[in-house]
Design an enzyme around this catalytic site. Structure first.
Site, PDB file in Angstrom:
ATOM      1  N   SER A  21       0.916  -1.148   0.026  1.00  0.00           N
ATOM      2  CA  SER A  21       0.092   0.094  -0.083  1.00  0.00           C
ATOM      3  C   SER A  21       0.850   1.305  -0.175  1.00  0.00           C
ATOM      4  O   SER A  21       2.051   1.112  -0.175  1.00  0.00           O
ATOM      5  CB  SER A  21      -0.945   0.124   1.242  1.00  0.00           C
ATOM      6  OG  SER A  21      -2.030   0.806   1.091  1.00  0.00           O
ATOM      7  N   ASN A  22       0.432   2.490   0.202  1.00  0.00           N
ATOM      8  CA  ASN A  22       1.196   3.517   0.339  1.00  0.00           C
ATOM      9  C   ASN A  22       0.767   4.485   1.668  1.00  0.00           C
ATOM     10  O   ASN A  22      -0.197   4.158   2.232  1.00  0.00           O
ATOM     11  CB  ASN A  22       0.915   4.341  -1.007  1.00  0.00           C
ATOM     12  CG  ASN A  22      -0.407   4.677  -1.442  1.00  0.00           C
ATOM     13  OD1 ASN A  22      -1.062   5.476  -0.770  1.00  0.00           O
ATOM     14  ND2 ASN A  22      -0.765   4.174  -2.303  1.00  0.00           N
ATOM     15  N   ARG A  23       1.315   5.626   1.619  1.00  0.00           N
ATOM     16  CA  ARG A  23       0.996   6.472   2.878  1.00  0.00           C
ATOM     17  C   ARG A  23      -0.142   7.368   2.779  1.00  0.00           C
ATOM     18  O   ARG A  23      -0.381   8.130   3.831  1.00  0.00           O
ATOM     19  CB  ARG A  23       2.175   7.377   3.204  1.00  0.00           C
ATOM     20  CG  ARG A  23       3.450   6.473   3.811  1.00  0.00           C
ATOM     21  CD  ARG A  23       4.586   7.471   3.812  1.00  0.00           C
ATOM     22  NE  ARG A  23       4.369   8.818   4.347  1.00  0.00           N
ATOM     23  CZ  ARG A  23       4.995   9.778   4.236  1.00  0.00           C
ATOM     24  NH1 ARG A  23       5.915   9.807   3.361  1.00  0.00           N
ATOM     25  NH2 ARG A  23       4.821  11.133   4.733  1.00  0.00           N
ATOM     26  N   ALA A  88      -4.680   7.720  -4.183  1.00  0.00           N
ATOM     27  CA  ALA A  88      -3.502   7.133  -4.323  1.00  0.00           C
ATOM     28  C   ALA A  88      -3.267   5.505  -4.664  1.00  0.00           C
ATOM     29  O   ALA A  88      -3.233   4.698  -3.901  1.00  0.00           O
ATOM     30  CB  ALA A  88      -2.551   7.500  -3.238  1.00  0.00           C
TER      31      ALA A  88
END
Ligand code: CTP
Length: 217
Positions: A21-23, A88
């Protein structure tokens, strides 16, 4: 106007307990949804996994993966005037998610990744009645990269932010953005709360749509 807004990250499963995943916190997308509602627009919010309370008047769809977000956007966008792709979305997913938990071994582990489908690029301009707004998260060459994405993904506008600078972009409560348009026009919103950035963006998007409608008449 009817807004379709995506927000937050996506999660791409590696095995039943792990994911890629991402932030992204979802704060910017949720703020745009709230600002659009405040301005009297209808909002469909498609959200990845985040820890935020959604605006109560938005129609909500929760998704986990990039594939689910792709399908949800395609399902809802036809009834909308504008798509705001603030999410995102993961660019890659594990080529094969393991059915069972991958056991630890005392050796390097490689996971093969395959690209996800690009949602923004999946709406050819000649076949759409709605506006498409992309976001560009950049750490270098913001102007050059954002303008390249604007063209490559056939957007009507792209909102770029520098995710490398502290107090801007991901996870922060503040943001500063530059908006690029296909005719070369550039607009800046200097650093302020995401709530204020969102209000300005909604005004800009609504004006864009009104201009096109007036042209058509
Ligand atoms: N996006 C999308 N579908 C994907 C990946 C991204 O629709 N599978 C959208 C995002 O929602 C955003 C825009 O594309 O509106 C740009 O995303 P960004 O992460 O900045 O760029 P990428 O296209 O992923 O390129 P790069 O990571 O190389 O900067």
């Amino acid at each position: 106007m009817r807004f379709l807004i995506t927000a937050g990250p996506t999660r791409e499963p590696i095995d039943p307990v792990r994911y890629l995943s991402n932030r992204s916190s979802g704060k910017m997308g949720y703020a745009i949804a709230a600002a659009a509602i405040e301005a009297g627009h209808d909002v469909i919010l498609i959200s990845g996994p985040v820890c935020l309370d959604p605006p109560s008047e938005a129609e909500l769809t929760f998704v986990t993966t990039a594939d689910q977000m792709f399908d949800a956007v395609h399902r809802h966008v036809k009834n909308c005037d504008i798509l705001v792709m603030c999410a995102a979305v993961a660019d890659y997913k594990p080529a094969l998610a393991s059915k069972d938990k991958i056991k630890k071994q005392n050796a390097n582990l490689s996971i093969e990744l395959s690209p996800t489908r690009d949602i923004l690029s999946s709406f050819p301009p000649e076949h759409r009645e709605f506006f498409v707004v992309g976001f560009a998260a950049e750490t270098t060459d913001l102007h050059k990269n954002a303008q390249k994405k604007l063209r490559a993904k056939n957007c009507d506008a792209i909102v770029a932010n520098d995710v490398g600078s502290p107090n801007s972009g991901m996870e922060s409560d503040e943001n500063e953005v530059t908006i690029f348009f296909p005719d070369g026009q550039i607009q800046e919103i200097s650093r302020t709360s995401k709530k204020n950035v969102a209000r300005e963006l909604v005004k800009i998007f609504a004006k864009m749509c009104e201009k096109r409608l007036t042209k058509k008449m």
